[in-house]
Scaffold this motif. Structure first.
Motif: not given
Length: 289
Positions: A17-18, A1-7
């Motif tokens: 970066e988050i 999920m974190r990667e999806l939100i970063q994208a």
């Protein structure tokens, strides 16, 4: 999920970066996160399985509300148009504030001003959602026809398919639907409505300024909106008085209120089961006997 939100943040124009990634309470449908980078703070909704236009219609509603220049709604920086059944993300501004003594009155006045933004027809040019259920729409020249064909009938059919309409309930509901014109105005003002305005779908922002969130918009009788605000509570002292000072409700509102609440009660019957059945029956008994 974190990667999806970063994208998704990158698509919104923030490539930093988050720094903070915090899951928060955001309702029963989506996961919700507070995310910060060195550039900004965001409120992010994410869902692993949504229809393609799920976030698109919410964004449309927020844009329509903001376009009235009467009451704020969060700015959307990015939203996904996922393949049907795929994951989607919606990136919005982070709103933070606390209620002030006059927040309820401001909400009432500003909602009344929004309701004065009107259309020539009733409905909407696209299907929205009420909870997790698809809400069909279309344009209608008279309000009872829209309420009958796009609100009550689809929910009645769904309840029937789920075995939630016993014979007496079905008979009274069918009778009520055929008699809508006896209780509802044919052509009230087609006001812009939030469409899902319960106490959890507004919040206080900076300085106690009320914001509307999570809309399911339509153009319709504003009494439909006010009736729902009374169903589950969540509206502060001064809200109704302030609303009526700006845009007084018609004398017929008291007679129509439960009829408008019926739609949301049947929605809850379909979503959560027979625990809402007695409330549906009470309204049907009130109008049909």
């Amino acid at each position: 999920m974190r990667e999806l939100i970063q994208a998704a943040l990158a698509k919104a124009g923030d490539n930093q970066e988050i720094n903070t990634f915090k899951k928060i309470s955001g309702g029963d449908i989506n996961e919700a996160f507070q995310v910060t980078t060195s550039e900004n703070s965001y409120f992010i909704k994410a869902n692993q399985q949504v229809p393609r236009h799920f976030f698109q219609m919410e964004v449309k509603g927020l844009e329509l509300i903001r376009g009235t220049e009467t009451i704020p709604a969060p700015t959307v920086y990015h939203y996904d148009l996922p393949e049907n059944g795929g994951p989607g993300v919606m990136v919005m501004e982070w709103i933070h504030g606390t209620r002030k003594d006059d927040t309820g009155k401001r909400l009432g006045r500003q909602l009344a001003a929004m309701h004065q933004s009107q259309h020539d027809y009733y409905g909407l040019d696209g299907d929205t959602f009420v909870g997790t259920l698809t809400q069909p729409n279309g344009w209608y020249e008279d309000w009872p026809s829209y309420y009958r064909e796009k609100r009550l009938l689809p929910q009645m059919k769904l309840a029937d398919s789920q075995g939630l309409l016993h014979a007496g309930r079905r008979k009274r509901l069918e009778q009520l639907i055929t008699k809508l014109d006896e209780w509802l105005p044919k052509q009230p003002g087609a006001s812009l409505l939030h469409g899902d305005l319960w106490g959890g779908n507004w919040m206080a922002g900076p300085g106690g300024q009320p914001y509307l969130i999570d809309p399911s918009v339509l153009y319709g009788d504003r009494s439909f909106e006010l009736a729902f605000t009374e169903l589950f509570g969540g509206f502060p002292e001064g809200f109704y008085e302030a609303y009526n000072e700006v845009y007084p409700l018609p004398d017929s509102y008291a007679d129509q209120k439960e009829l408008y609440q019926l739609f949301y009660l049947i929605v809850h019957l379909n979503l959560f089961g027979e625990s809402y059945g007695p409330s549906v029956d009470r309204v049907l008994q009130h109008y049909i006997g």
